[in-house]
Motif scaffolding. Structure first.
Motif, PDB file in Angstrom:
ATOM      1  N   ASP A 136      40.833 -21.409  -2.807  1.00  0.00           N
ATOM      2  CA  ASP A 136      39.736 -21.073  -2.392  1.00  0.00           C
ATOM      3  C   ASP A 136      39.268 -19.802  -2.692  1.00  0.00           C
ATOM      4  N   THR A 137      39.664 -19.232  -3.744  1.00  0.00           N
ATOM      5  CA  THR A 137      38.849 -17.904  -4.215  1.00  0.00           C
ATOM      6  C   THR A 137      38.020 -18.311  -5.351  1.00  0.00           C
ATOM      7  N   PRO A 138      36.973 -17.238  -5.590  1.00  0.00           N
ATOM      8  CA  PRO A 138      35.955 -17.527  -6.623  1.00  0.00           C
ATOM      9  C   PRO A 138      36.601 -17.790  -8.037  1.00  0.00           C
ATOM     10  N   LEU A 139      36.291 -18.852  -8.618  1.00  0.00           N
ATOM     11  CA  LEU A 139      36.689 -19.256 -10.127  1.00  0.00           C
ATOM     12  C   LEU A 139      36.504 -18.195 -11.090  1.00  0.00           C
ATOM     13  N   VAL A 140      35.657 -17.347 -10.960  1.00  0.00           N
ATOM     14  CA  VAL A 140      35.376 -16.306 -11.854  1.00  0.00           C
ATOM     15  C   VAL A 140      36.269 -15.045 -11.868  1.00  0.00           C
ATOM     16  N   SER A 141      36.867 -15.163 -10.535  1.00  0.00           N
ATOM     17  CA  SER A 141      37.908 -14.022 -10.477  1.00  0.00           C
ATOM     18  C   SER A 141      39.250 -14.307 -10.776  1.00  0.00           C
ATOM     19  N   ILE A 142      39.412 -15.756 -11.253  1.00  0.00           N
ATOM     20  CA  ILE A 142      40.845 -16.055 -11.737  1.00  0.00           C
ATOM     21  C   ILE A 142      41.233 -15.338 -12.938  1.00  0.00           C
ATOM     22  N   ASP A 143      42.502 -14.648 -12.923  1.00  0.00           N
ATOM     23  CA  ASP A 143      42.975 -13.951 -14.081  1.00  0.00           C
ATOM     24  C   ASP A 143      43.439 -14.742 -14.879  1.00  0.00           C
ATOM     25  N   THR A 144      43.415 -15.401 -16.018  1.00  0.00           N
ATOM     26  CA  THR A 144      43.978 -16.567 -16.621  1.00  0.00           C
ATOM     27  C   THR A 144      45.309 -16.062 -17.465  1.00  0.00           C
ATOM     28  N   ASP A 145      45.128 -14.970 -17.945  1.00  0.00           N
ATOM     29  CA  ASP A 145      46.169 -14.115 -18.633  1.00  0.00           C
ATOM     30  C   ASP A 145      47.576 -13.878 -17.923  1.00  0.00           C
ATOM     31  N   GLU A 146      47.081 -13.374 -16.338  1.00  0.00           N
ATOM     32  CA  GLU A 146      48.116 -13.141 -15.760  1.00  0.00           C
ATOM     33  C   GLU A 146      48.961 -14.421 -15.024  1.00  0.00           C
ATOM     34  N   ILE A 147      48.148 -15.512 -15.103  1.00  0.00           N
ATOM     35  CA  ILE A 147      48.787 -16.528 -14.569  1.00  0.00           C
ATOM     36  C   ILE A 147      49.611 -17.198 -15.811  1.00  0.00           C
ATOM     37  N   ALA A 148      49.469 -16.946 -16.892  1.00  0.00           N
ATOM     38  CA  ALA A 148      49.995 -17.538 -17.972  1.00  0.00           C
ATOM     39  C   ALA A 148      51.282 -16.591 -18.097  1.00  0.00           C
ATOM     40  N   ALA A 149      51.183 -15.153 -17.912  1.00  0.00           N
ATOM     41  CA  ALA A 149      52.479 -14.404 -18.211  1.00  0.00           C
ATOM     42  C   ALA A 149      53.210 -14.662 -16.727  1.00  0.00           C
ATOM     43  N   ARG A 150      52.767 -15.064 -15.816  1.00  0.00           N
ATOM     44  CA  ARG A 150      53.682 -15.469 -14.472  1.00  0.00           C
ATOM     45  C   ARG A 150      54.391 -16.567 -14.930  1.00  0.00           C
ATOM     46  N   LEU A 151      53.882 -17.541 -15.468  1.00  0.00           N
ATOM     47  CA  LEU A 151      54.377 -18.790 -15.794  1.00  0.00           C
ATOM     48  C   LEU A 151      55.592 -18.755 -16.854  1.00  0.00           C
ATOM     49  N   GLU A 152      55.373 -17.887 -17.772  1.00  0.00           N
ATOM     50  CA  GLU A 152      56.329 -17.585 -18.907  1.00  0.00           C
ATOM     51  C   GLU A 152      57.560 -17.006 -18.070  1.00  0.00           C
ATOM     52  N   ARG A 153      57.309 -15.978 -17.309  1.00  0.00           N
ATOM     53  CA  ARG A 153      58.337 -15.406 -16.642  1.00  0.00           C
ATOM     54  C   ARG A 153      59.347 -16.231 -15.617  1.00  0.00           C
TER      55      ARG A 153
END
Length: 266
Positions: A86-103
């Motif tokens: 429920d947050t604006p899709l344009v504001s999603i930081d895809t790189d941060e999500i990827a880094a979070r998953l790898e950690r």
């Protein structure tokens, strides 16, 4: 003629035109109004677009889709991704999500996170594949092709041989351990396993490392292979395949020097 403007002066006044602001004289009132109207329209359009992207309920995150999982579950990936719904899709930081998953999930070797308009986030993962296993207590630590120890599991997965580090504190083994370190020797064992012919890898029970130049294989049918170092893996693989065909009853194969292979036993 004295006291009145000359003919030259009257011509200059006609060329200068009527008095007024310079911009109005150059553009004319109609063109100036058009520019002002266009500018106002652009500002309103930009404000409206920003509202649609950031303030409207139409382009907000509603779901997270996950693909590529094998051992992991989509629920595990979604929990680790922590994508704010429920947050604006344009504001999603895809790189941060990827880094979070790898950690959070070392089993993930590669991950691609992207926006899926109008209201989704797509996560595509590639899991690490174990090439070797290291016994760890009552479980097994999985090691991938890069030598990364990424997970410990209670049961050994199929297709990955057990790594045995037969390292001692004396002789050439101790010298090799001091020079290269245990992590480097593990990586060399991974390189050796990665160079095996596929049919041999399927029947390999143990990859044994005594030193950098002394890697050997124990096969499930009791046969053994002296591999030597991890260098010249492709040449050793070809030689081993040919040697096994030429001497199908042999119990031991030596391809540590691929140009001078040997077999023994029957």
């Amino acid at each position: 003629m004295a006291g009145g403007p000359s003919t030259v002066e009257r011509g200059a006044e006609r060329r200068q035109g009527p008095p007024g602001p310079p911009l109005v004289r150059r553009l004319g009132p109609r063109r100036l109004r058009l520019i002002i109207a266009s500018t106002v329209a652009a500002v309103l359009l930009g404000a409206g677009g920003a509202w649609v992207l950031y303030g409207s309920p139409w382009l907000r995150v509603r779901d997270v889709s996950v693909s590529g999982t094998d051992v992991l579950t989509p629920e595990q990936v979604r929990d680790a991704a922590q994508v704010p719904l429920d947050t604006p899709l344009v504001s999603i930081d895809t790189d941060e999500i990827a880094a979070r998953l790898e950690r959070a999930l070392p089993r993930i070797g590669e991950v691609d996170v992207s926006r899926s308009w109008p209201h989704g986030v797509t996560v595509e993962v590639t899991e690490r594949t174990p090439v070797l296993l290291i016994r760890h207590g009552s479980g097994y630590t999985e090691v991938d092709e890069e030598g990364v120890r990424f997970a410990t599991v209670p049961q050994p997965p199929k297709g990955a041989p057990l790594l045995e580090l037969a390292l001692t504190n004396s002789g050439s083994t101790a010298a090799s351990l001091r020079r290269f370190g245990e992590d480097r020797l593990v990586r060399e064992a991974v390189r050796a396993a990665g160079g095996l012919p596929s049919d041999v890898l399927k029947t390999t029970k143990t990859v044994k490392v005594r030193s950098y130049d002394d890697i050997s294989l124990d096969l499930t049918d009791g046969r053994t292979v002296a591999w030597g170092s991890a260098e010249q893996g492709a040449a050793k693989a070809r030689t081993l395949s040919a040697l096994m065909k030429a001497a199908p009853d042999a119990r031991h194969f030596d391809v540590s020097v691929p140009t001078a292979p040997a077999s023994a036993g029957s």
